[in-house]
Design an enzyme around this catalytic site. Sequence first.
Site, PDB file in Angstrom:
ATOM      1  N   HIS A  47      21.065  73.979   8.723  1.00  0.00           N
ATOM      2  CA  HIS A  47      21.009  73.063   9.869  1.00  0.00           C
ATOM      3  C   HIS A  47      19.686  73.153  10.607  1.00  0.00           C
ATOM      4  O   HIS A  47      19.466  72.449  11.590  1.00  0.00           O
ATOM      5  CB  HIS A  47      22.176  73.314  10.824  1.00  0.00           C
ATOM      6  CG  HIS A  47      22.013  74.502  11.722  1.00  0.00           C
ATOM      7  ND1 HIS A  47      21.675  75.763  11.266  1.00  0.00           N
ATOM      8  CD2 HIS A  47      22.171  74.633  13.068  1.00  0.00           C
ATOM      9  CE1 HIS A  47      21.630  76.606  12.294  1.00  0.00           C
ATOM     10  NE2 HIS A  47      21.925  75.947  13.395  1.00  0.00           N
ATOM     11  N   GLY A  48      18.783  74.013  10.150  1.00  0.00           N
ATOM     12  CA  GLY A  48      17.484  74.152  10.796  1.00  0.00           C
ATOM     13  C   GLY A  48      16.714  75.280  10.147  1.00  0.00           C
ATOM     14  O   GLY A  48      17.047  75.730   9.042  1.00  0.00           O
ATOM     15  N   HIS A  53      18.901  67.083  19.416  1.00  0.00           N
ATOM     16  CA  HIS A  53      19.759  68.207  19.033  1.00  0.00           C
ATOM     17  C   HIS A  53      20.548  68.618  20.265  1.00  0.00           C
ATOM     18  O   HIS A  53      19.992  69.160  21.213  1.00  0.00           O
ATOM     19  CB  HIS A  53      18.904  69.378  18.533  1.00  0.00           C
ATOM     20  CG  HIS A  53      19.706  70.604  18.198  1.00  0.00           C
ATOM     21  ND1 HIS A  53      19.143  71.860  18.147  1.00  0.00           N
ATOM     22  CD2 HIS A  53      21.025  70.770  17.897  1.00  0.00           C
ATOM     23  CE1 HIS A  53      20.069  72.743  17.828  1.00  0.00           C
ATOM     24  NE2 HIS A  53      21.226  72.105  17.670  1.00  0.00           N
TER      25      HIS A  53
END
Length: 378
Positions: A294-295, A168
């Site tokens: 996204h997370g 990431h």
Amino acid sequence: MGNSIQQPSAGITLIVTPELWLEGEAIKQLHTTAALPDISYAAAMPDIHPGRGYPIGAAFFTTQLIYPALIGGDIGCGMSLWQTSLKTHAMNQAKLIKQLGNLDQPLSASECISLWPDIQPLQQHNFASGTIGGGNHFAELQMLDTIYLAEIAEHIGLNKQHLQLMVHSGSRGLGGAILDKHIRQFGHQGLIADSEAGKSYLTQHNQALAYARQNRELIARRILTNLRAQGQKLADISHNFIEAACIHGESGWLHRKGAAPATQGLVVIPGSRGDYSYLVQPLDTPIALYSLAHGAGRKWQRSACKGRLSRRYTVEQLSRTVHGSRVICADRELIYEEAPQAYKSIDSVITAMVQAELIRPIARFKPVITYKVKTEKK
């Protein structure tokens, strides 16, 4: 599908379940941003949380204007997933940590070319190539824990006998430099996309997007080289960027601020560094502006983390997780800011998207070693 999709006002969609943690400030920022000139549609993902003026975990669609300040400074930030040749049955955690070494120093163009002749480094930017960066960025070795869609897992070669590598990271200062230049000239106002200023920004934006993708590749290859391993890239997506799009029959510009695209193949969605991560198959989802979480998404502000946790946990305790994984982080402030307790449960985020029929989970991974920063902050 029902109660996981809410539409609190015209043009705004919120993917949420009753069990999901939502902060009022994030929803306020969502409505404020959706009210900006030329924003036709907004979609909030289940990981939405407050950002610097704009919510993180959301997508916004315009027809004529682009908003560089909405995308922010880390243009191209994203996630990649690699399957390594390292075997899980032979894994020695302490040995792997030693082999990883220190990844904090940038790679020069000559080092990149010497190690990986097939990569032409985008060194004209010279922004810390091959490094992970601070904040919530990381690289993580993982074990494949559960397979949900065996056919897809088999098709891409996903194998429980091998360790996986997740990266990431983003454009490492290049995006920040582009944003600073824009803010000095135009503030937070939008630009007409086909104006000279708009075209100039989009050209620079696309350079940062390419640089961020290459930086994730360099980080992964650097780690694989240090571990004397090979690797196969299974997925790579950015979640901070602008792209031309057609939404509900209108042509325009889709801004993703901490939102993964549902239009570019498989998506890897990480939890906190003490939680699972998922590989998912996106479904056709115009109501969510073709975007996904996204997370896990923060539930505590960074400034509050150390005060909440320091009396209960030492730095050493936070470097070990409930999964038996290790977190390499020499920055004492950062290890508190990035503690698993500061994040939502990834399962709650995944569940919300499954109920909204945005995704099908393919596989789940659990952490083994997370690398954030090895050089102690002075």
